[in-house]
Motif scaffolding. Structure first.
Motif, PDB file in Angstrom:
ATOM      1  N   CYS A  13      21.978 -18.667  29.170  1.00 58.75           N
ATOM      2  CA  CYS A  13      22.617 -18.936  27.885  1.00 58.75           C
ATOM      3  C   CYS A  13      23.989 -18.272  27.816  1.00 58.75           C
ATOM      4  O   CYS A  13      24.990 -18.903  27.518  1.00 58.75           O
ATOM      5  CB  CYS A  13      21.686 -18.444  26.790  1.00 58.75           C
ATOM      6  SG  CYS A  13      22.365 -18.520  25.160  1.00 58.75           S
ATOM      7  N   GLY A  25      17.553 -21.796  28.418  1.00 58.03           N
ATOM      8  CA  GLY A  25      18.797 -21.135  28.034  1.00 58.03           C
ATOM      9  C   GLY A  25      19.961 -22.102  28.077  1.00 58.03           C
ATOM     10  O   GLY A  25      20.837 -22.089  27.201  1.00 58.03           O
ATOM     11  N   GLN A  38      22.104 -22.947  24.623  1.00 58.68           N
ATOM     12  CA  GLN A  38      23.524 -22.661  24.403  1.00 58.68           C
ATOM     13  C   GLN A  38      24.288 -23.953  24.108  1.00 58.68           C
ATOM     14  O   GLN A  38      25.208 -23.954  23.307  1.00 58.68           O
ATOM     15  CB  GLN A  38      24.122 -21.898  25.580  1.00 58.68           C
ATOM     16  CG  GLN A  38      24.069 -22.589  26.933  1.00 58.68           C
ATOM     17  CD  GLN A  38      25.336 -23.363  27.254  1.00 58.68           C
ATOM     18  OE1 GLN A  38      26.398 -23.047  26.736  1.00 58.68           O
ATOM     19  NE2 GLN A  38      25.219 -24.395  28.080  1.00 58.68           N
TER      20      GLN A  38
END
Ligand SMILES: Nc1ncnc2c1ncn2[C@@H]1O[C@H](COP(=O)(O)OP(=O)(O)O)[C@@H](O)[C@H]1O
Ligand SMILES: [Mg+2]
Lengths: 230, 377
Positions: free
Chosen positions: B232, B311, B315
């Motif tokens: 992320c 992740g 994001q």
């Protein structure tokens, strides 16, 4: 045939040096049932660990049919243990999250053997395959550890006070299973105990005191676990 | 019983708290100053940019601070749990001798010190960095935020987390200690995991691999979270460099890397420690080093991969929303799209560094002495 020659081992150094093994020599024949007898702290466990290749001695040699294991590398020692040796300890050291069956397979898989169920049956735990160690009594747990050790088809079985944590009746039962399987499968037994009476079950008794062998004698006749005193 | 040395072992928490304190100090200070000039902003574009700045600093503070603090709470609780488990005999004897649960638990309050140490370092660093930070934030032509140091806020930032962590440590220790004495003395491993299905065909090493991961959920979560943060934050930092500023990008990158590696190392140390006896027993039986470390560590590989994938998605979603909602009316905001270049860099770096860490812990398993199984008890 195991030939041990002049093994010494110390812990610490200088003034605090503790000479645990002070030059031990002995021989144990194939298929023999040997008991190492001695008081607590006399160096029995250290001796067993050296003979089985778990620990390095300071000097001396341990020969299995001529092969000196004190000269093997760690990798070779691992292979040697894998192919030859089974262990049973006073604490059972079973894996708590695994069933009886999976614990025994820890040994069986090493030898690639498929008969672990028969061995579990042979120690009288056929109906506990799916049980977890915490659901078993001490004696049953020790029998699992016997099955685990024997499932890998060892040529030599080392036992460090296998009944040390068990009461008399349970201890006898465990010893009885070990004795029967020894007679049936023919592996060598090297068992530590501080119980004088258990020595009556052995072919050979090696008495230790403060890091030396003080006496070796052979029993003309072996008693069973139910014939010995306790 | 709980010594300062034990507290030092919590340096992981200190580092994470240090990061949290750094980020929060900067943005809280900035936000206070920003709020102070609310009335003075003139013009439509300026107002929109002002609102965006205001919500960005709130979001950054909440997300970065929140993540980091959550991380350190999980670390703290895991540490206390392990501490109590590994000393359950001593603690059991103390209880048997008549110590009350609270009498023992209150000593765990000293763990708050690791938070205080981290917070002080983080806040000092932020105070030192503040002028440069304002310079960067004030690059826009629409308005300029005058810098003031809000020392009262700094003090609260150091003291509140310390007090909360200390209290949390005591309460959690108290809860963990509330077991019968005999249970502590017997060191009951307690949690046996039964996954209803007992796969009979599974060989021992495969079973062990599965069991290692399953039996300690918190460690599984750590590994997962570590990969999640890595994925992320590294990818987000690339986009942030374009969307916001390079400083912001670096900040997110550094925070992500710190959490990721702290978590991974913490988790794997615990895995190695927790399996020391199993490893020793396997070695005694003649399993090779490679077989042992593989069956203990390899189960975490899919967990980490899963964390990385999630992740990546997270994001992307977060940035899409931020660009779409927060900056939607501002002309100068660049377009945002999924950054494949970032993924192409982050993934290989992740795989290589993860494997290196695994290799390191594999060698730690190799070094565990065979006798460790026989020495205690
Ligand atoms: N790892 C070790 N480090 C230092 N001393 C040890 C270690 N292992 C055993 N000893 C010492 O060696 C002596 C013999 O121990 P051990 O072989 O376990 O005896 P036994 O099994 O006969 O009770 C004891 O005095 C013990 O304290
Ligand atoms: Mg002993």
């Amino acid at each position: 045939m195991i030939t041990v020659e002049n093994i010494t081992k110390s812990y610490g150094s200088g003034a605090g040096e503790n000479r645990v093994l002070k030059g031990i020599s002995t021989t144990i024949g194939d298929g023999e049932y040997a008991v190492i007898l001695g008081a607590s702290g006399s160096g029995k466990s250290t001796f067993l660990n050296v003979v089985s290749g778990l620990e390095k001695a300071d000097s001396g040699s341990v020969k299995y049919d001529g092969t000196d294991i004190t000269e093997l590398s760690d990798k070779q020692l691992t292979k040697f243990r894998r192919e030859n040796i089974g262990f049973i300890f006073q604490q059972y050291y079973l894996l708590p999250n695994m069933t009886v069956e999976k614990n025994v397979r820890m040994g069986a898989d090493l030898a690639g053997s498929k008969d672990w169920k028969e061995i579990i049956n042979a120690v009288g735990l056929g109906d506990k395959l799916r049980s977890y160690p915490s659901e078993l009594s001490g004696g049953e747990q020790q029998r699992v550890s016997v099955a685990r050790a024997l499932a890998k088809k060892p040529k030599i079985l080392f036992l460090d006070e296998p009944t040390g944590a068990l009461d008399e009746a349970t201890g006898r039962q465990v010893l009885d299973y070990i004795g029967k399987l020894h007679d049936q499968l023919g592996f060598t037994v090297i068992m530590i105990t501080h119980n004088q009476n258990i020595a009556d079950m052995a072919d050979t008794v090696i008495r230790m005191n403060s890091g030396t062998v003080t006496e070796v004698y052979h029993n003309a006749e072996r008693k069973t676990a139910y014939e010995i005193g306790w | 019983m709980v010594t300062v040395k034990d507290t030092l072992k919590l340096f992981g928490i200190s580092i994470v708290i240090c990061c949290a304190a750094f980020v929060c100090t900067l943005f809280i200070n900035y936000r206070i100053d920003l709020a102070a000039i609310a009335g003075t902003v003139q013009g439509d574009q300026a107002q929109k940019l002002y609102d965006a700045q205001l919500s960005t600093s709130t979001v950054v503070c909440a997300v970065a601070g929140g993540c980091l603090i959550l991380t350190s709470v999980v670390m703290l609780l895991t540490y206390i749990r392990n501490f109590i488990d590994s000393r359950s005999k001593e603690l059991g004897i103390m209880k048997a001798l008549g110590w009350s649960d609270m009498g023992i638990a209150k000593h765990f309050g000293i763990f708050g010190m690791s938070v205080l140490a981290g917070a002080i370092i983080g806040i000092s660093a932020a105070a030192a960095y503040m002028p440069k930070f304002y310079e960067l934030q004030n690059k826009t032509d629409y308005f300029s935020v005058p810098r003031e140091m809000h020392y009262g806020a700094f003090a609260l930032l150091a003291l509140i987390p310390t007090a909360v962590f200390a209290a949390l440590a005591v309460l959690f220790a108290y809860r963990s200690l509330r077991k019968p004495v005999m249970k502590l003395l017997r060191e009951d491993p307690g949690s046996k995991v039964r996954n209803g299905k007992n796969d009979e065909a599974l060989c021992f090493t495969k079973e062990l691999r599965k069991d290692t991961v399953r039996s300690k959920r918190s460690l599984m979560f750590f590994v997962w979270f570590s990969a999640f943060c890595f994925s992320c934050n590294t990818q987000m930092s690339f986009s942030m460099t374009n969307l916001a500023s390079e400083t912001m990008g670096y900040m997110i990158l550094v925070i992500g890397l710190i959490i990721a590696y702290m978590m991974l190392i913490l988790a794997l140390s615990a895995v190695v420690r927790g399996n020391a006896k199993t490893a020793a027993m396997m070695r005694i039986f003649g399993y090779e080093d490679g077989e042992i470390s593989r069956s203990i560590l390899n189960g975490y590989r899919p967990v980490a991969l899963f964390g990385f994938i999630l992740g990546t998605g997270y994001q992307f979603g977060l940035l899409k929303i931020m660009v779409g909602v927060v900056f939607k009316d501002i002309d100068t905001t660049p377009e945002y799209d999924f950054d494949f270049k970032a993924l192409c860099i982050a993934l290989p770096v992740f795989i290589v560094s993860y494997e290196l860490v695994m290799l390191f812990f594999g060698s730690r398993i190799k070094k565990l002495p065979v006798k460790s199984v026989m020495l205690d008890n």
